[in-house]
Scaffold this motif. Sequence first.
Motif, short mmCIF file in Angstrom:
data_model
loop_
_atom_site.label_atom_id
_atom_site.label_comp_id
_atom_site.label_asym_id
_atom_site.label_seq_id
_atom_site.Cartn_x
_atom_site.Cartn_y
_atom_site.Cartn_z
N ILE A 119 -59.93 45.81 15.54
CA ILE A 119 -60.06 46.69 16.99
C ILE A 119 -58.27 46.66 17.21
CG2 ILE A 119 -60.68 46.39 18.96
CD1 ILE A 119 -63.25 45.66 18.43
N VAL A 120 -57.45 45.09 17.15
CA VAL A 120 -56.53 45.00 17.98
C VAL A 120 -55.83 45.57 16.99
CG1 VAL A 120 -54.67 43.16 18.26
CG2 VAL A 120 -56.89 42.19 18.67
N CYS A 121 -55.48 45.81 15.81
CA CYS A 121 -54.62 46.41 14.66
C CYS A 121 -54.73 47.89 15.04
CB CYS A 121 -55.34 46.13 12.90
SG CYS A 121 -54.77 44.33 12.87
N ARG A 122 -55.97 48.54 15.83
CA ARG A 122 -55.61 49.66 15.81
C ARG A 122 -55.97 50.38 16.94
NH1 ARG A 122 -61.49 51.95 14.02
NH2 ARG A 122 -62.16 50.07 14.23
N THR A 123 -55.64 49.37 17.69
CA THR A 123 -55.13 49.70 19.42
C THR A 123 -54.34 49.30 19.99
OG1 THR A 123 -57.43 47.37 19.84
CG2 THR A 123 -57.77 50.14 19.80
N VAL A 124 -53.96 47.93 19.48
CA VAL A 124 -52.37 47.28 20.64
C VAL A 124 -51.81 47.38 19.47
CG1 VAL A 124 -51.77 45.18 21.41
CG2 VAL A 124 -54.19 45.56 21.47
N LEU A 125 -51.46 46.63 17.79
CA LEU A 125 -50.52 46.59 17.18
C LEU A 125 -49.86 48.11 17.24
CD1 LEU A 125 -51.73 43.37 15.76
CD2 LEU A 125 -50.01 43.97 17.76
N PRO A 126 -48.80 48.21 15.91
CA PRO A 126 -48.52 49.01 15.57
C PRO A 126 -49.17 49.63 14.06
CG PRO A 126 -46.73 47.42 15.58
CD PRO A 126 -47.70 47.03 16.35
N ASP A 127 -49.78 51.06 14.07
CA ASP A 127 -50.17 51.99 13.44
C ASP A 127 -50.45 51.41 12.22
OD1 ASP A 127 -52.36 53.22 12.65
OD2 ASP A 127 -51.17 55.05 12.17
N GLY A 128 -51.34 50.72 11.54
CA GLY A 128 -51.28 50.72 9.43
C GLY A 128 -51.12 48.45 9.69
N LEU A 129 -51.39 48.25 10.43
CA LEU A 129 -50.98 46.50 10.56
C LEU A 129 -51.74 46.15 9.60
CD1 LEU A 129 -48.69 45.02 11.17
CD2 LEU A 129 -49.43 44.36 12.92
N PRO A 130 -52.10 45.55 8.90
CA PRO A 130 -53.36 44.78 7.91
C PRO A 130 -53.89 44.00 8.87
CG PRO A 130 -51.10 45.30 6.68
CD PRO A 130 -51.18 45.05 7.63
N VAL A 131 -55.62 44.28 9.03
CA VAL A 131 -55.72 42.48 9.64
C VAL A 131 -56.13 41.45 9.41
CG1 VAL A 131 -58.07 42.49 7.66
CG2 VAL A 131 -58.63 42.23 10.80
N GLY A 132 -55.05 41.09 8.19
CA GLY A 132 -54.80 39.63 7.97
C GLY A 132 -53.07 39.21 8.78
N VAL A 133 -52.54 40.06 9.03
CA VAL A 133 -51.52 39.71 10.19
C VAL A 133 -52.15 38.85 11.25
CG1 VAL A 133 -49.94 40.47 11.42
CG2 VAL A 133 -50.15 41.65 8.60
#
Length: 354
Positions: free
Chosen positions: A317-331
């Motif tokens: 959810i954080v990857c798709r809302t807060v962080l830049p689009d397409g950032l892998p969840v493992g980051v």
Amino acid sequence: MTATVRPPITIGVGSARWVVRRRLAACSLAGALLALVLFLIGLSVGFTTPVDVARILLGGGRVAENIVIFDDMLPRVLVAALAGFGLGLAGCLTQVITRNPLAVPDMLGITTGASAGAVLALTSASTGFGGFFANLGVPLSALIGGLATAALMYVLAWTKGQVVTSTLRLILIGVGMTWMMQAAVGYLMSRADLHDAASAQTWIIGSLANTGWSSVPPVAVAAAIGIIWTAIIARTLAVSGLGPDVARALGVRLGVVTYGTLLTAVVVASLAVSAAGPIAFVGLAAPQIAVRLARSSQPTPVFSGVVGACIVLAADIVCRTVLPDGLPVGVVTAAVGGPFLVFMIVQAARKSSV
């Protein structure tokens, strides 16, 4: 005035008996409800509201809504939940058997070995290894890689006459195996063509971006295997966590429990990795968070799995809302898990110095 301690609940099916601790049961229920809320939020991100998602899942959606939810979003969120559950459960199993919070699939080279097998399947067509692993598919290739790495690690760490090898030796050899498997992954990536290398690179970090319904069965099987094995050996596993001498004195068949649990952990972690990549630190953090919430003497597998599912769902959810689009969840999990590892090491050092 002394506080009364409420006795645990005993559940029986036939001749089998399970003891359910009240706080652990309450935490597990709360964790399952949180996972359900995160599941609905994950389905609704960028599209609609969690309430509308519940309506669509219950059969009240229009055609366009059904396509978005069932064909696009649902596989991704299911893989996130099941992969997180599998990694958390596998990490708990290895921590309990070795009695060391650092002895998790990430540290023992299991997830990296599974990654090497998966990358071999993803790049074999362009690296000159033929189509054998490509024909096997990513799940089976990852499973073979994880099993082969775990077998080699345990053989190198094994000491004659011991069922459970030295934990320190096991971890150090596991770290060495991790670097060896990472070298193998790097070699495969350097030999692959640009398209295969880019696809494998995103997957290696731990990504849910390209998951579909074909990714769901491996993690569903992994979760089922973990739950079944945990139900079978729940009592003996708890005793094994007290140490080999105590376990033998209480009549536990230590070899069966140890080898069966380690094999289960390898299979569950490898299949979870095959679907979502080696999502970092979930296997390490989830059991330790679970043991602190439940205030138990050692982590419990199913609750650790529930915590792992919550971690991966929240990270997605954080990857798709807060962080830049397409950032892998493992980051996200690595960014949180790194400081958590440092915290655990510092806390262990303080306890040993007291």
